[in-house]
Design an enzyme around this catalytic site. Structure first.
Site: not given
Lengths: 199, 183
Positions: A92-93
């Site tokens: 999750c970036l």
């Protein structure tokens, strides 16, 4: 358009190879096939984090619309981190999603992922279980992350207590990875982990 | 003449000593998207260089979030400036697939004010109105000498406006009296 993607990846690949990060071993990049659509990256766990000393391998898939859309990247090496799924390795970036910019390169993205390892975002988690532990028991989180780094990424710190607990469960016929996930999830309480595994 | 051609020749041929510098110069002119030397180059307001086809595709990819691919500043097709180098001898036109690169904006140098003329010229304004008889008179009369298009230069705006207002009030008064008499 796929032409742009291949051409750019070739250039980026050369650039990464010449970079100082490759020279000092923080980054590695290799081709998986000859069509420049899939690569394997490797980042070193940043120092002064539980990931120190570990080598984390990443799967990089380059879409046909690259660089207008981000590459698809996930951890192949298992890792205990609030923003990485402990099961699938999904990351999750924001820059891999809606904050992608066409001027970002494989080098800058890999460095961003490395930076994510030193600065977790528990309020925007990928793995809710890990994030909860991070918020509620940071010391245990550090130990767990160290243990995972040791087992999966070749990190130097053996957490003997955790190794023994995993061993106990595998002796009972539980798959090693499953045992580790269950124990990590239940803050290394053997009873609760066993209960969950055999229910 | 001989001198200039010699200078050009030495500049175009990367020499042994200057090759590092030349490389850096070349990278300065690379498109930030395809990483190749920029063709149909445009530069954003934030100063980042792109090929127009590359930037156009970037803007098309996310129409709702138009940001600079380098620094994420706001960017749009109207806010990029094309770069025209010298000696663009390429015959092929790479812009067949994408809309032509936005044109450069040439704004005329500002004139220094000057003599405003006789009230006609740039200040002249006309309008028509339709209405029943007595009010029709209003519509045509009120626009007499309307100064809107000509901002008065050198601080006389206030004065002009006052003059204009007093004229209007005079006309209204006269018309009102006439209307009282005839109606």
């Amino acid at each position: 358009m796929a032409n742009i993607a291949a051409k750019r990846i070739k250039r980026e690949f050369k650039e990464v190879m010449k970079s100082e990060e490759v020279a000092d071993g923080t980054l590695k990049l290799e081709l998986v096939n000859n069509s420049w659509t899939e690569l394997k990256g490797q980042i070193a766990g940043p120092s002064e984090t539980p990931y120190e000393g570990g080598k984390f391998i990443l799967e990089i898939k380059v879409p046909e619309t690259y660089p207008f859309n981000p590459p698809k990247i996930r951890f192949l090496t298992r890792i205990w981190h609030p923003n990485v799924s402990s099961v699938t390795g999904a990351i999750c970036l924001d820059i891999l999603k809606d904050q992608w910019a066409a001027a970002l390169t494989l080098r800058t993205v890999l460095l961003s992922i490395q930076a994510l390892l030193s600065a977790a975002e528990p309020n925007d988690p990928q793995d809710a279980v890990v994030a909860k532990q991070y918020r509620e028991n940071i010391e245990l989180f550090h130990l767990t992350a160290q243990h995972w780094t040791n087992v999966y990424a070749g990190g130097p710190n053996v957490i003997l207590d955790f190794v023994q607990k995993v061993q106990m469960l595998t002796d009972m016929g539980v798959d090693e990875n499953q045992a580790r996930v269950a124990l990590s999830t239940f803050d290394w309480e053997l009873e609760r982990a066993t209960e969950q595994l055999f229910s | 003449m001989a001198e200039t051609s010699e200078a050009q020749a030495s500049a175009s041929a990367p020499g042994g000593d200057g090759s590092e510098d030349d490389k850096r110069d070349e990278r300065m002119l690379e498109c930030n998207i395809c990483l190749d030397t920029a063709r149909d180059a445009v530069v954003s307001m934030c100063g980042h260089l792109f090929c127009w086809p590359c930037l156009h595709q970037w803007l098309e990819t996310r129409p709702s979030r138009q940001v600079c691919p380098v620094c994420k500043a706001a960017i749009s097709r109207d806010k990029v400036i094309p770069l025209y180098g010298r000696g663009n001898t390429k015959q092929e036109d790479p812009r067949n697939k994408v809309p032509p690169r936005p044109a450069g904006q040439r704004s005329e140098p500002e004139s220094a004010g000057g003599f405003p003329g006789f009230g006609f010229g740039e200040g002249f304004h006309m309008s028509f109105g339709i209405g029943a008889f007595p009010f029709g008179v209003f519509t045509s009369t009120f626009n007499f000498g309307d100064p809107r298009p000509s901002p008065a230069p050198r601080g006389t705006a206030q004065y002009d406006e006052e003059q204009f207002l007093s004229k209007i009030f005079l006309w209204v008064a006269i018309l009102f009296v006439l209307w009282l008499i005839f109606a």
